[in-house]
Design a protein around this motif. Structure first.
Motif, PDB file in Angstrom:
ATOM      1  N   LEU A 122       0.850  -1.186   0.000  1.00 27.75           N
ATOM      2  CA  LEU A 122       0.000   0.000   0.000  1.00 27.75           C
ATOM      3  C   LEU A 122       0.885   1.235   0.000  1.00 27.75           C
ATOM      4  CD1 LEU A 122      -2.792   1.415   0.324  1.00 27.75           C
ATOM      5  CD2 LEU A 122      -2.412   1.295   2.796  1.00 27.75           C
ATOM      6  N   LEU A 123       0.625   2.136  -0.931  1.00 26.56           N
ATOM      7  CA  LEU A 123       1.401   3.366  -1.044  1.00 26.56           C
ATOM      8  C   LEU A 123       0.490   4.545  -0.734  1.00 26.56           C
ATOM      9  CD1 LEU A 123       4.233   4.341  -1.838  1.00 26.56           C
ATOM     10  CD2 LEU A 123       3.449   4.452  -4.193  1.00 26.56           C
ATOM     11  N   GLY A 124       0.668   5.134   0.451  1.00 26.88           N
ATOM     12  CA  GLY A 124      -0.104   6.313   0.832  1.00 26.88           C
ATOM     13  C   GLY A 124       0.645   7.557   0.401  1.00 26.88           C
ATOM     14  N   GLY A 125       0.199   8.185  -0.696  1.00 28.67           N
ATOM     15  CA  GLY A 125       0.885   9.354  -1.234  1.00 28.67           C
ATOM     16  C   GLY A 125       1.710   8.987  -2.451  1.00 28.67           C
TER      17      GLY A 125
ATOM     18  N   PRO B 244       3.870  -3.468   8.768  1.00 24.86           N
ATOM     19  CA  PRO B 244       5.048  -2.591   8.850  1.00 24.86           C
ATOM     20  C   PRO B 244       4.865  -1.364   7.959  1.00 24.86           C
ATOM     21  CG  PRO B 244       5.672  -4.865   8.345  1.00 24.86           C
ATOM     22  CD  PRO B 244       4.201  -4.770   8.167  1.00 24.86           C
ATOM     23  N   ILE B 245       5.369  -0.220   8.421  1.00 22.18           N
ATOM     24  CA  ILE B 245       5.237   1.030   7.675  1.00 22.18           C
ATOM     25  C   ILE B 245       6.623   1.589   7.388  1.00 22.18           C
ATOM     26  CG2 ILE B 245       4.115   3.298   7.589  1.00 22.18           C
ATOM     27  CD1 ILE B 245       3.228   1.353  10.572  1.00 22.18           C
TER      28      ILE B 245
ATOM     29  N   ASN C 136       4.338   5.143   3.993  1.00 22.58           N
ATOM     30  CA  ASN C 136       3.702   6.380   4.427  1.00 22.58           C
ATOM     31  C   ASN C 136       4.448   7.556   3.795  1.00 22.58           C
ATOM     32  OD1 ASN C 136       2.554   8.553   5.769  1.00 22.58           O
ATOM     33  ND2 ASN C 136       2.431   7.495   7.732  1.00 22.58           N
ATOM     34  N   ALA C 137       3.985   7.936   2.609  1.00 21.96           N
ATOM     35  CA  ALA C 137       4.597   9.054   1.891  1.00 21.96           C
ATOM     36  C   ALA C 137       3.653  10.249   1.894  1.00 21.96           C
ATOM     37  CB  ALA C 137       4.929   8.636   0.461  1.00 21.96           C
ATOM     38  N   LEU C 138       2.917  10.397   2.978  1.00 19.29           N
ATOM     39  CA  LEU C 138       1.931  11.467   3.113  1.00 19.29           C
ATOM     40  C   LEU C 138       2.588  12.752   3.608  1.00 19.29           C
ATOM     41  CD1 LEU C 138      -0.747   9.302   4.956  1.00 19.29           C
ATOM     42  CD2 LEU C 138      -0.857  10.031   2.554  1.00 19.29           C
ATOM     43  N   ASP C 139       1.994  13.876   3.236  1.00 19.39           N
ATOM     44  CA  ASP C 139       2.475  15.164   3.742  1.00 19.39           C
ATOM     45  C   ASP C 139       2.060  15.313   5.205  1.00 19.39           C
ATOM     46  OD1 ASP C 139       3.528  15.902   1.290  1.00 19.39           O
ATOM     47  OD2 ASP C 139       1.644  16.798   0.609  1.00 19.39           O
TER      48      ASP C 139
ATOM     49  N   VAL D 224      -2.984  12.962   9.954  1.00 16.60           N
ATOM     50  CA  VAL D 224      -3.310  11.738   9.220  1.00 16.60           C
ATOM     51  C   VAL D 224      -2.123  10.777   9.119  1.00 16.60           C
ATOM     52  CG1 VAL D 224      -4.067  10.788   6.996  1.00 16.60           C
ATOM     53  CG2 VAL D 224      -5.214  12.781   7.961  1.00 16.60           C
ATOM     54  N   PRO D 225      -0.881  11.243   8.829  1.00 10.12           N
ATOM     55  CA  PRO D 225       0.234  10.291   8.764  1.00 10.12           C
ATOM     56  C   PRO D 225       0.429   9.482  10.049  1.00 10.12           C
ATOM     57  CG  PRO D 225       0.869  12.364   7.763  1.00 10.12           C
ATOM     58  CD  PRO D 225      -0.455  12.598   8.429  1.00 10.12           C
ATOM     59  N   LEU D 226       0.244  10.119  11.186  1.00  9.07           N
ATOM     60  CA  LEU D 226       0.408   9.399  12.452  1.00  9.07           C
ATOM     61  C   LEU D 226      -0.773   8.474  12.719  1.00  9.07           C
ATOM     62  CD1 LEU D 226       1.972  12.168  14.749  1.00  9.07           C
ATOM     63  CD2 LEU D 226       3.124  10.354  13.469  1.00  9.07           C
ATOM     64  N   VAL D 227      -1.972   8.874  12.284  1.00 11.17           N
ATOM     65  CA  VAL D 227      -3.141   7.989  12.372  1.00 11.17           C
ATOM     66  C   VAL D 227      -2.910   6.759  11.500  1.00 11.17           C
ATOM     67  CG1 VAL D 227      -5.599   7.758  11.847  1.00 11.17           C
ATOM     68  CG2 VAL D 227      -4.747   9.864  12.891  1.00 11.17           C
ATOM     69  N   PHE D 228      -2.396   6.990  10.294  1.00  6.29           N
ATOM     70  CA  PHE D 228      -2.040   5.916   9.363  1.00  6.29           C
ATOM     71  C   PHE D 228      -1.123   4.911  10.056  1.00  6.29           C
ATOM     72  CE2 PHE D 228       0.539   4.049   5.998  1.00  6.29           C
ATOM     73  CZ  PHE D 228      -0.316   3.904   4.917  1.00  6.29           C
ATOM     74  N   ASP D 229      -0.085   5.422  10.727  1.00  6.63           N
ATOM     75  CA  ASP D 229       0.862   4.555  11.439  1.00  6.63           C
ATOM     76  C   ASP D 229       0.172   3.750  12.535  1.00  6.63           C
ATOM     77  OD1 ASP D 229       2.827   5.607   9.846  1.00  6.63           O
ATOM     78  OD2 ASP D 229       4.026   6.449  11.469  1.00  6.63           O
ATOM     79  N   ARG D 230      -0.650   4.431  13.327  1.00  6.35           N
ATOM     80  CA  ARG D 230      -1.301   3.749  14.464  1.00  6.35           C
ATOM     81  C   ARG D 230      -2.176   2.594  13.996  1.00  6.35           C
ATOM     82  NH1 ARG D 230      -1.980   9.024  16.599  1.00  6.35           N
ATOM     83  NH2 ARG D 230      -4.177   9.093  15.966  1.00  6.35           N
ATOM     84  N   ILE D 231      -2.920   2.826  12.935  1.00  2.45           N
ATOM     85  CA  ILE D 231      -3.827   1.790  12.434  1.00  2.45           C
ATOM     86  C   ILE D 231      -3.034   0.632  11.838  1.00  2.45           C
ATOM     87  CG2 ILE D 231      -5.573   1.301  10.671  1.00  2.45           C
ATOM     88  CD1 ILE D 231      -6.742   4.088  11.262  1.00  2.45           C
TER      89      ILE D 231
END
Length: 249
Positions: free
Chosen positions: A26-29, A138-139, A116-119, A124-131
């Motif tokens: 999964l590529l976020g960003g 792994p992120i 996690n390539a989000l701005d 949101v990037p930290l929420v992404f990590d938590r989930i």
């Protein structure tokens, strides 16, 4: 080994090539992620999902995987077209939308590794990590440092980047880079050129995004692709608070 990947021989076994082929990423960003996606695809990762609501701008072309013809197009659609032109058999899934605190869980489901390539313009990037951590995914966090690349890996049993948050400010890319430079200096590998760039950036009068170069994008893409490969094939990787750093300076 499939003819497409015949030049991967000796570096990658037939069994490893089969493992990564269907390994869901999964590529976020899709900014720096656009370069990572191509490098990973060429290595043999053929199951990639990309999520981004941005459109291509002229300022992206100094470092991201787009052309003048892509300007004003959705990044996800332009990137999907490019990746499918490289490998028409690959499963490239795109979602032209922004990740939010409300939809992250829906989109990460089913992935085995996330990038996690989000701005860092919101939480949101930290929420992404938590989930992802809660689901055992792994992120990878990639950072374009111009003449260098930096990647941190967040795992279910590691610290998160939120551990770097300061009470008076929200976490952003600069916090991570400052942490890395202090760590490198402590261990006898100071990067004075990078420390100077950080200070000059913080001294800029205007509020601008961090400066980045194409060199950093491709370095980070290479680093991420190897880490993706190592995780997928069961090899040990560094976990945050450790990190990967590579510089041509």
């Amino acid at each position: 080994m499939e003819k497409r990947y015949s030049r991967n021989r000796l570096y990658i076994t037939q069994e490893e090539q089969e493992i990564i082929k269907d390994y869901p990423i999964l590529l976020g960003g899709s900014g720096i992620g656009s370069v990572i996606a191509e490098c990973a695809l060429r290595l043999g990762f053929e199951n990639i999902t990309i999520i981004d609501g941005d459109q291509v701008e002229l300022t992206n072309l100094n470092r991201q995987n787009y052309t003048e013809e892509d300007i004003s197009a959705d990044k996800t659609m332009a990137l999907q077209k490019r990746l499918e032109a490289i490998n028409s058999n690959a499963k490239i899934t795109v979602h032209t939308t922004f990740l939010t605190s409300e939809n992250v869980e829906e989109y990460v489901r089913g992935s085995k590794i996330a990038i996690n390539a989000l701005d860092f313009s919101s939480d949101v990037p930290l929420v992404f990590d938590r989930i992802c951590q809660a689901q055992g995914i792994p992120i990878l966090h990639p950072y374009n440092l111009g003449w260098a690349g930096l990647v941190s890996v967040i795992a279910s049993d590691s610290l998160s980047l939120s551990s770097l948050e300061k009470s008076e400010e929200n976490f952003n890319e600069v916090n991570m880079v400052e942490y890395a430079t202090k760590y490198l200096r402590f261990w006898g590998n100071p990067q004075e050129w990078l420390e100077n760039i950080i200070q000059e950036y913080k001294n800029e009068v205007e509020i601008l995004p961090p400066p980045q170069l194409a060199i950093g994008s491709w370095m980070v893409a290479s680093m991420c692709s190897q880490i993706l490969f190592d995780i997928a094939t069961g090899k040990e990787v560094k976990k945050f608070p450790e990190f990967y750093f590579s510089s041509i300076r």
